[in-house]
Design a protein around this motif. Structure first.
Motif, PDB file in Angstrom:
ATOM      1  N   LYS A   1       2.425  -9.764  47.371  1.00 32.60           N
ATOM      2  CA  LYS A   1       2.410  -8.533  48.180  1.00 32.60           C
ATOM      3  C   LYS A   1       1.008  -7.917  48.201  1.00 32.60           C
ATOM      4  CE  LYS A   1       5.308  -4.328  48.269  1.00 32.60           C
ATOM      5  NZ  LYS A   1       6.373  -3.683  47.456  1.00 32.60           N
TER       6      LYS A   1
ATOM      7  N   TRP B   1      14.131  -1.597  49.573  1.00 32.96           N
ATOM      8  CA  TRP B   1      13.760  -0.437  50.399  1.00 32.96           C
ATOM      9  C   TRP B   1      14.711   0.720  50.097  1.00 32.96           C
ATOM     10  CZ3 TRP B   1       9.770  -0.832  54.149  1.00 32.96           C
ATOM     11  CH2 TRP B   1       9.542   0.340  54.874  1.00 32.96           C
TER      12      TRP B   1
ATOM     13  N   TYR C   1      12.895  -2.957  39.884  1.00 31.97           N
ATOM     14  CA  TYR C   1      11.654  -2.190  39.738  1.00 31.97           C
ATOM     15  C   TYR C   1      11.502  -1.611  38.339  1.00 31.97           C
ATOM     16  CZ  TYR C   1       9.078  -2.635  43.942  1.00 31.97           C
ATOM     17  OH  TYR C   1       8.267  -3.153  44.918  1.00 31.97           O
TER      18      TYR C   1
HETATM   19  O1  LIG Z   1       7.606   1.799  52.473  1.00 34.80           O
HETATM   20  C1  LIG Z   1       8.631   2.249  51.967  1.00 34.80           C
HETATM   21  O2  LIG Z   1       9.124   3.311  52.323  1.00 34.80           O
HETATM   22  C2  LIG Z   1       9.330   1.484  50.887  1.00 34.80           C
HETATM   23  C3  LIG Z   1       8.484   0.457  50.279  1.00 34.80           C
HETATM   24  C4  LIG Z   1       9.060  -0.106  49.049  1.00 34.80           C
HETATM   25  O3  LIG Z   1       9.970   0.441  48.471  1.00 34.80           O
HETATM   26  C5  LIG Z   1       8.528  -1.346  48.500  1.00 34.80           C
HETATM   27  O4  LIG Z   1       7.586  -1.904  49.047  1.00 34.80           O
HETATM   28  O5  LIG Z   1       9.064  -1.807  47.475  1.00 34.80           O
END
Ligand SMILES: O=C(O)CCC(=O)C(=O)O
Length: 268
Positions: free
Chosen positions: A115, A176, A50
């Protein structure tokens, strides 16, 4: 259509290190025994993590060079690869998508999905463009499959749409966070039970870019039983077998798709 052997690779994605991440994936293919494996699954954003501030610099273009890299591995190891997702630029250089893709044993791209629900908590909408793909299924070794990415797990409508279109296996590549680990575990089970299908969650783990990720990759069957899981934040290969008859058996035992009252509620 026989049973399908799946391996989810749970490992630490390197923050902002494209080459390092490719090397890490190659090393795991080298050390795993994959002769009996039909599908290998990778996590979300596995080429960059990220690193959203620099996401355009890390982005693939029309999935390259990640696609060629995965395609070579698929052919070399004779395995289908659900290649998690990568930062990806398509036509517009100002738009970076979070795009998952699937390559078959011949190394051919069979599906890609960007996404559609971006995560406000991670500032994704500031850095990424939301996918506007149609909700579609794809085939792996004779089984109809669906794909969602991480935060998409919170949207039951998407899963219901995929199952109504015939998906019996749905992949959920993710990064996550540990802070919401309980939601990850609960929602993976819930989506499997309510749609009576296999749900395959592939997460990363450990510290990255100021966040801690939960691990807990798991394969859940259409009864909601976890058939294989990574216990916590550690490197793991989560292996499980998908029984091609199980979805039909469960749907006969508890026939929710026949009991639905579409005349009574305004959704799919
Ligand atoms: O929904 C969440 O709590 C995490 C989602 C997330 O980190 C993502 O989509 O990259």
């Amino acid at each position: 259509m026989g049973d399908i052997n799946v391996k989810v690779l749970q490992y630490q994605v390197e923050f902002g290190d494209f080459e390092g991440n490719l090397n890490k994936v190659r090393a795991q293919f080298e050390q795993e025994t994959l002769e009996e494996t039909d599908i290998v699954v990778l996590p979300e954003m596995w080429t960059s993590g990220y690193d959203l501030e620099h996401i355009a610099a890390h982005a693939c273009h029309d999935l390259e060079p990640a696609l060629s890299f995965i395609s070579e591995l698929a052919q070399q190891y004779n395995v289908n690869i659900v290649a998690g997702s990568v930062a990806n630029i398509k036509d517009d250089p100002d738009k970076v998508y979070n795009t998952a893709f699937v390559v078959d044993r011949e190394g051919t791209l069979v599906y890609e999905y960007s996404k559609m629900h971006l995560v406000p908590m991670l500032d994704e909408p500031k850095h990424l463009a939301a996918g506007d793909n149609k909700v579609e299924t794809f085939m792996i070794d004779g089984s109809k499959c669906g794909m969602v990415i991480c935060y998409d797990l919170r949207f039951p409508e998407l899963f219901r749409d995929l199952t109504l279109k015939g998906a019996s296996i749905i992949f959920v590549p993710a990064q996550w966070p540990d802070a919401r680990k309980k939601h990850w575990e609960t929602l993976l089970s819930a989506r499997a039970i309510e749609n009576q299908c296999y749900i395959i969650g592939a997460n990363t783990y450990g510290e990255m870019g100021g966040q801690t990720f939960a691990g807990r990759s798991m394969i859940t069957d259409p009864w909601g039983e976890v058939i294989s899981e990574a216990k916590g934040q550690s490197e793991a290969v989560v292996s499980g077998q998908i029984d091609s008859q199980e979805v039909a058996r469960i749907r006969q035992e508890v026939p929710i798709f026949e009991s639905r009252r579409r005349d009574m509620y305004h959704c799919l």
